[in-house]
Design an enzyme around this catalytic site. Structure first.
Site, PDB file in Angstrom:
ATOM      1  NE  ARG A 174      -2.591   1.148   3.509  1.00 13.02           N
ATOM      2  CZ  ARG A 174      -3.340   0.984   4.594  1.00 13.02           C
ATOM      3  NH1 ARG A 174      -4.612   0.632   4.490  1.00 13.02           N
ATOM      4  NH2 ARG A 174      -2.830   1.148   5.797  1.00 13.02           N
ATOM      5  CE  LYS A 211      -2.078   4.777   6.785  1.00 12.36           C
ATOM      6  NZ  LYS A 211      -3.167   5.457   7.462  1.00 12.36           N
ATOM      7  CD  GLU A 267     -12.052   6.296   5.486  1.00 16.62           C
ATOM      8  OE1 GLU A 267     -11.466   5.252   5.824  1.00 16.62           O
ATOM      9  OE2 GLU A 267     -11.610   7.076   4.623  1.00 16.62           O
TER      10      GLU A 267
END
Ligand code: PXG
Length: 293
Positions: free
Chosen positions: A54, A153, A186
């Site tokens: 990721r 991210k 979220e």
């Protein structure tokens, strides 16, 4: 072993007080960079490959070339844990665009800064998991994927921080973020699940959320236990009328949610499915991972 924590900084292990980067780093000036938060349990790094993948995907998406291979990165993480004598730890990997000038142009940044911080994990209080938490929907919407994809991210976490501040100002520990369309997205640093009639539901990644690694583990474990898991668009009505609700993240693991916007979820206590998953997740983290030595 040194008494002061050692930080991996561009290939060297330096003491915490010496671990510094330039104020001209574009990570500092613009939030231009990527990061990962990883856990080690019982001498093993949990889901290491998934976190590294990721990290490199986030970097690729923002045109940032990490100046080391994935294998080198993994070895550096294991080495940092080892020199610090850590077996249960929180690991923060940060790759910033590097030192540049005061303009936005990333071409002026010649060398990304790579940092690996390993530290003792500050566990959330046990009563959080036993009693559950209350969430509040915040007014700040999750970044639109068309503007800044939440799948990246990035070091630019202001969207989530503003949401967190709103929740704190409302006296609640965690905020529920919606998409621009008003669908459930979220938490500020956790993914969300609901349980209805012993089936699990969570928003799909394309809604504009971070594709959480804990989320994936929880979906896999749920199916192993025999629960159906659905990735579907969720409304606040679905959340309010759920039998159970919980949030997942590397730091938080699985936290039961017992109240949302004043509505009591289910019986107002952590439900049986949530409790079974917490138990299963804990066993799983103790058993599986990449050994530190
Ligand atoms: N959504 C967002 C927006 C996140 O930042 C998660 C979901 C959960 O993903 P993982 O892969 O961890 O299951 C995150 C996690 C922290 C912390 O220390 C956590 C995150 C970011 C910054 C700090 O709690 N990200």
């Amino acid at each position: 072993m040194s008494s002061e924590l050692l930080v991996w900084l561009n290939g060297e292990l330096v003491s915490k007080s010496q671990a510094k980067v330039s104020v001209f780093d574009h990570g500092f000036l613009y939030g231009d960079g990527v990061f990962e938060g990883i856990r080690a349990y019982n001498g093993k790094v949990f889901m290491l490959d998934e976190h590294i993948d990721r990290l490199y995907d986030s970097a690729k998406s923002i045109w940032l070339n990490i100046p080391m291979t994935k294998e080198e990165m993994k070895a550096a993480i294991l080495q940092t844990l080892k020199v610090n004598g850590l077996r249960d730890a929180y690991i923060r990997v940060v790759v910033s665009r590097g030192e540049g000038d005061l303009g936005l142009d990333p071409r002026k940044c010649l060398k990304p800064n790579v940092v690996i911080i390993t530290d003792k994990i500050e566990l959330f209080p046990n009563e959080l998991y036993e009693r559950g938490i209350e969430m509040v929907t915040v007014s700040v919407r999750r970044n639109s994927p068309q503007a800044l994809n939440p799948n990246i991210k990035s070091l630019n976490y202001l969207n989530n921080i503003l949401a967190k501040i709103e929740a704190i100002n409302a006296g609640k520990p965690e905020g529920l973020m919606l998409t621009l369309d008003g669908y459930v997205a979220e938490g500020t640093g956790e993914n969300i699940f609901i349980v209805k009639r012993h089936e699990l539901f969570t928003p799909p990644a394309y809604m504009g959320i971070l594709k959480g690694i804990t989320r994936k583990v929880v979906m896999d474990l749920s199916r192993e236990i025999g629960y159906l898991v659905h990735e579907v668009v969720l409304t606040l009505h679905d959340v309010y009328t759920a039998d159970e609700c919980f949030i997942t993240g590397t730091a938080a693991e699985i936290v039961p949610v017992v109240k949302v916007d004043g509505r009591v979820i289910g019986n107002g206590v952590p439900g049986s499915v949530t409790k079974a998953l917490i138990q299963k997740f804990r066993e799983y983290t103790q058993k599986f991972g990449v050994p530190i030595d």
